[in-house]
Design a protein around this motif. Structure first.
Motif, PDB file in Angstrom:
ATOM      1  N   ASN A 116     138.215 -28.590 -77.228  1.00  0.00           N
ATOM      2  CA  ASN A 116     137.712 -27.954 -77.332  1.00  0.00           C
ATOM      3  C   ASN A 116     136.998 -28.137 -79.160  1.00  0.00           C
ATOM      4  O   ASN A 116     135.991 -27.309 -79.406  1.00  0.00           O
ATOM      5  N   HIS A 126     133.378 -27.374 -79.290  1.00  0.00           N
ATOM      6  CA  HIS A 126     132.881 -26.100 -79.823  1.00  0.00           C
ATOM      7  C   HIS A 126     133.247 -25.554 -81.109  1.00  0.00           C
ATOM      8  O   HIS A 126     133.085 -24.314 -81.679  1.00  0.00           O
ATOM      9  N   GLU A 137     143.140 -31.363 -74.717  1.00  0.00           N
ATOM     10  CA  GLU A 137     142.248 -30.083 -74.499  1.00  0.00           C
ATOM     11  C   GLU A 137     141.956 -29.709 -75.481  1.00  0.00           C
ATOM     12  O   GLU A 137     140.565 -28.966 -76.103  1.00  0.00           O
ATOM     13  N   SER A 141     133.733 -25.575 -65.989  1.00  0.00           N
ATOM     14  CA  SER A 141     134.128 -26.005 -67.699  1.00  0.00           C
ATOM     15  C   SER A 141     135.356 -24.289 -67.491  1.00  0.00           C
ATOM     16  O   SER A 141     134.747 -23.279 -66.757  1.00  0.00           O
ATOM     17  N   PRO A 161     139.348 -19.194 -79.938  1.00  0.00           N
ATOM     18  CA  PRO A 161     138.776 -19.322 -78.754  1.00  0.00           C
ATOM     19  C   PRO A 161     140.210 -18.632 -77.988  1.00  0.00           C
ATOM     20  O   PRO A 161     140.797 -17.545 -78.434  1.00  0.00           O
TER      21      PRO A 161
END
Length: 149
Positions: A67, A71, A63, A114, A103
């Motif tokens: 990310n 991103h 995960e 998502s 985040p």
């Protein structure tokens, strides 16, 4: 350990570990889907070599790496995966070059496809957070107690 999803905290600044790591691993990866998958595969290999179970740590790595790849970085800078084991926990760190994009584990719309990755990290890790820097980057970290591995 974990809170209800509706009560998720804002990620905290990383506390410094009180116990020095006994084992460490670090690698640079490309900010691509392949780089994110490679992060998980390398983490799984390292966990096996250390004699630690893969879950839930491999899911947390997946995960955080996804990310960072999607991103947190551009293709020129990539991201860094770091693993360290202390007497009590496995610390997972993923550093990228997008310190301006912090985040957060918010609740996505019910029909969203998502946006649940950090909710998964929140559920699997004892704690997680974000440490700014060095500029222009940030490090997203999570700690999984060895008792949970």
């Amino acid at each position: 350990m974990n809170q209800e999803l509706s009560e998720l905290p804002t990620p905290a600044t990383a506390p410094t570990p009180t116990t020095p790591p006994t084992r460490t691993f670090e690698t640079e990866l490309s900010s691509t889907r392949v780089g994110a998958r490679l992060a998980r595969l390398l983490a799984e290999c390292r966990l096996r070599a250390w004699g630690l179970p893969l879950d839930p740590a491999a899911l947390v790595v997946a995960e955080l790496a996804a990310n960072a790849a999607l991103h947190g970085s551009d293709r020129r800078t990539g991201f860094r995966l770091s693993l360290s084991v202390t007497d009590t926990a496995l610390r997972i760190e993923v550093s990228d070059s997008a310190g301006d994009r912090m985040p957060g584990a918010g609740l996505p719309a019910a029909d969203a496809e998502s946006g649940r990755g950090l909710l998964l990290v929140e559920a699997l890790a004892e704690r997680w957070g974000v440490t700014p820097g060095p500029p222009p980057g940030k490090t997203v970290w999570a700690e999984v107690p060895l008792a949970d591995l």
